[in-house]
Design an enzyme around this catalytic site. Sequence first.
Site, PDB file in Angstrom:
ATOM      1  N   GLU A   1       0.850   3.774   1.931  1.00  0.00           N
ATOM      2  CA  GLU A   1       1.307   4.143   3.271  1.00  0.00           C
ATOM      3  C   GLU A   1       2.578   3.385   3.652  1.00  0.00           C
ATOM      4  OE1 GLU A   1      -3.249   4.464   3.460  1.00  0.00           O
ATOM      5  OE2 GLU A   1      -1.787   3.193   2.474  1.00  0.00           O
TER       6      GLU A   1
ATOM      7  N   CYS B   1      -5.893   0.587   5.055  1.00  0.00           N
ATOM      8  CA  CYS B   1      -6.469  -0.740   5.258  1.00  0.00           C
ATOM      9  C   CYS B   1      -6.080  -1.251   6.650  1.00  0.00           C
ATOM     10  CB  CYS B   1      -5.977  -1.702   4.173  1.00  0.00           C
ATOM     11  SG  CYS B   1      -4.224  -2.132   4.287  1.00  0.00           S
TER      12      CYS B   1
ATOM     13  N   CYS C   1       0.846  -1.195   0.000  1.00  0.00           N
ATOM     14  CA  CYS C   1       0.000   0.000   0.000  1.00  0.00           C
ATOM     15  C   CYS C   1       0.883   1.247   0.000  1.00  0.00           C
ATOM     16  CB  CYS C   1      -0.894   0.005   1.234  1.00  0.00           C
ATOM     17  SG  CYS C   1      -2.039  -1.384   1.281  1.00  0.00           S
TER      18      CYS C   1
END
Length: 83
Positions: A13, A45, A11
């Site tokens: 992040e 998430c 992801c």
Amino acid sequence: MNLFHLTGGPCAELVALGAARAEVRREITTIVAVGNHECGVVGPCGRDRQVLFDYYPGIMVLLPTAEGVRVAAIKTLMLFAAA
């Protein structure tokens, strides 16, 4: 930068956190992910929330809500994680 694949992948992040650590930047106060194609702000998430909570328990996260973008402490998003 993020790479999308049918099977998933890192992801944005986690990529940002890895890049920051590679540059010896340890203090991160706020994080946000923004989707392409006018998606706007995207919340982290579950895996990202756990990593943020474990490594940066004081970090603030920008989140999309019905009222617009809001800021929340990761501890709020992981309310019972340390209970």
